[in-house]
Design an enzyme around this catalytic site. Structure first.
Site: not given
Ligand code: AHR
Length: 535
Positions: A52, A199-200, A279, A336, A385
């Site tokens: 990103e 995205n999201e 995450y 992600e 990332q």
């Molecule tokens: O990876 C960092 C961020 O985490 C991304 O931009 C977003 O999609 C997520 O919340």
């Protein structure tokens, strides 16, 4: 089953598929590996990546510019390219993340000096000069040998903007966008297999409800055309974590097309896959996620509990999808994933720069075990990332490049890419540790087979005790076993530009007797064993 809120009450839709494990720690585990029962193919795209415009991922990570003294090709850092090629990196997702829904692709093409700047409002509120744009990204993918996964701007862009971007990228004739691309120096169209629809959208991508987003995803999907031979695999932006209802709404909106048996083209499915993000965040609060390198064993174990939750969450989304799509025409994509700790002291909080320890490596290894077990539905995953951000593979420090412990897990596991998954079943007692009332299995493993050989991945999550693994290999003799081990003195060990205590070495404590492969894993370690099987 539906309510108005996109955050799901988990009891609504899916039973928790993970039963409680018995609380009995052990230092030995026995498992059976059936090499003659190959299961679904482990899609190589489960080993995908994410880059990103965030902090030093693109700028300083991938891109240094042609004038840099750091060796580069057309501005792209060659040490980074070489390290990622060694992983057989299958795809790269770009330009975000949250950034994707603020990005206007036309600002990133044409002569660099003419490109307008913008504010990167999500990440550090810094000025983005757009010197890395479409051509630079596609050149990077070509150097890496990776498939591009481009995310369109659904949050603040237009359908026309997205439609024209894919025309610019993939059209061969003299259409307006193909001509514009040629005027910027690229004659041939590129191949773009993966196309993200925002995205999201429930958060940074527009703050939408699942229903509102589903309508938009259909609209954007409809106008994201297949030009020439290019076939888009359109990925609808999906749920946060265990929000199974988001997945369900997207499936219901796709529903009338599911029976077609076709997944691209006019009148067919407008998206071919649904994503979700997860995450590994320990807390106790978002403001206090904990240090990436300074943690005690209790915090380590809490991280492992969080990491192992991925199995239940994948199973939950897969369960919902099975109800609507039993033939598995629609893919599940985790675009992600990874650890998210506090940034390193003294660094920009918006740049998400964190170090990477043996703990991160084990988070990665248990994720891959879960991915392999769900290879029938999960078709892609992207670590967040790739460079200098969150659970990075690589850290750059000026002209120095650091391979993180997580990098080594990707390297050791790359033989699973496009292999057939194999059932690895624990027999008897699984070693379990009580972590604040939750039973954490301290052994994790998975296996696959390809081209006459088997690759087994084994993790010992115990912070301080070694684990003996006895693998009863059935269906073939075990030929020429080779073991590799990733370990270090402490679970907080990490690599820097000047010190690399976390290295891969040969796994010496490895034997085979009567078809049983016996391996001793040191505390907090990850190992792979490969061996040949009978033809
Ligand atoms: O990876 C960092 C961020 O985490 C991304 O931009 C977003 O999609 C997520 O919340």
């Amino acid at each position: 089953m539906l309510t108005d809120d996109h955050r799901v009450d988990e009891s609504l839709t899916v039973a928790d598929p993970t039963p409680d494990a018995p609380p009995a720690p052990a230092t030995r585990v026995r498992a059976v590996l059936d090499v003659d029962l190959p299961g679904p193919r482990i899609n190589r795209h489960l080993y995908g990546h994410f880059a990103e415009h965030l902090g030093r991922c693109i700028y300083g990570g991938f891109w240094v510019g042609e004038d840099s003294e750091i060796p580069n090709e057309g501005g792209l850092r060659l040490d980074v390219v070489e390290a990622l090629r060694a992983l057989d990196i299958p795809n790269l997702r770009w330009p975000g993340g949250c950034f994707a829904d603020t990005y206007h692709w036309r600002d990133g093409v044409g002569p660099r000096e003419d490109r307008p700047a913008m504010v990167n409002s999500h990440w550090g509120d810094v000025v983005e000069d757009n010197s890395f744009g479409t051509h630079e990204f596609m050149a990077l993918c070509e150097l890496l040998g990776a498939d591009p996964y481009v995310s369109a701007n659904v949050g603040s862009g237009t359908v026309r903007e997205a439609a024209e971007w894919i025309e610019y990228l993939t059209r061969a004739d003299d259409s307006p966008m193909a001509r514009l691309r040629r005027s910027h120096g690229r004659d041939e169209p590129w191949t773009v297999p993966f196309w993200g629809l925002g995205n999201e959208p429930w958060g940074c991508g527009g703050g939408m409800s699942s229903g509102a987003y589903a309508e938009l995803a259909r609209q954007y999907g409809t106008y994201s055309l297949d030009h020439g031979d290019n076939r888009l695999y359109r990925i609808a932006a999906g749920a946060a974590d265990a929000d199974y209802r988001w997945t369900e709404v997207l499936l219901q909106n796709l529903g009338r097309y599911l029976g077609d048996g076709e997944v691209t083209g006019h009148g067919k499915n407008t998206y071919q896959a649904i994503s979700f993000h997860h995450y590994t965040i320990v807390g106790p609060t978002w403001e206090e996620k904990g240090s990436a390198t300074r943690f005690d064993d209790d915090e380590y174990y809490r991280t492992m509990v969080k990491a192992t939750e991925i199995e239940r969450i994948i199973a939950g989304h897969a369960h919902v999808m099975d109800a609507y799509d039993p033939d598995k025409r629609v893919g599940l994509v985790l675009d992600e994933w990874g650890t998210w700790f506090d940034v390193e002291p003294g660094t920009n909080p918006g740049f998400l720069f964190q170090q990477n320890t043996v703990r991160d490596a084990l988070v990665a290894s248990v994720h891959f075990d879960a991915f392999h077990r769900h290879a029938d539905r999960l078709v892609m995953a992207n670590i967040a990332q790739t460079v200098n951000v969150l659970q990075a593979m690589l850290l750059t420090d000026g002209d120095a490049l650091v391979l993180t412990p997580s990098y080594h897990v990707f390297a050791m596991n790359k033989g699973h890419q496009d292999a057939a998954s194999l059932p690895l079943t624990v027999r008897g007692e699984t070693p379990v540790r009580d972590v604040d009332g939750t039973g954490l299995p301290t052994f994790s493993g998975s296996a696959s087979t390809k081209d006459g050989s088997v690759l087994v991945s084994l993790s010992n999550l115990h912070a301080t005790e070694a684990l003996v693994v006895e693998l009863d290999v059935r269906g073939s003799a075990v030929g020429a076993p080779v073991g590799r081990l990733l370990s270090a003195e402490t679970v907080t060990a990490h690599n820097t530009a000047t010190d690399t205590p976390v290295q891969v070495r040969d796994l010496d404590d490895l034997s085979v007797e009567g078809g049983v492969l016996r391996v001793t894993l040191p505390a907090h370690s990850f190992a792979t064993v490969s061996f040949t099987v009978d033809a």
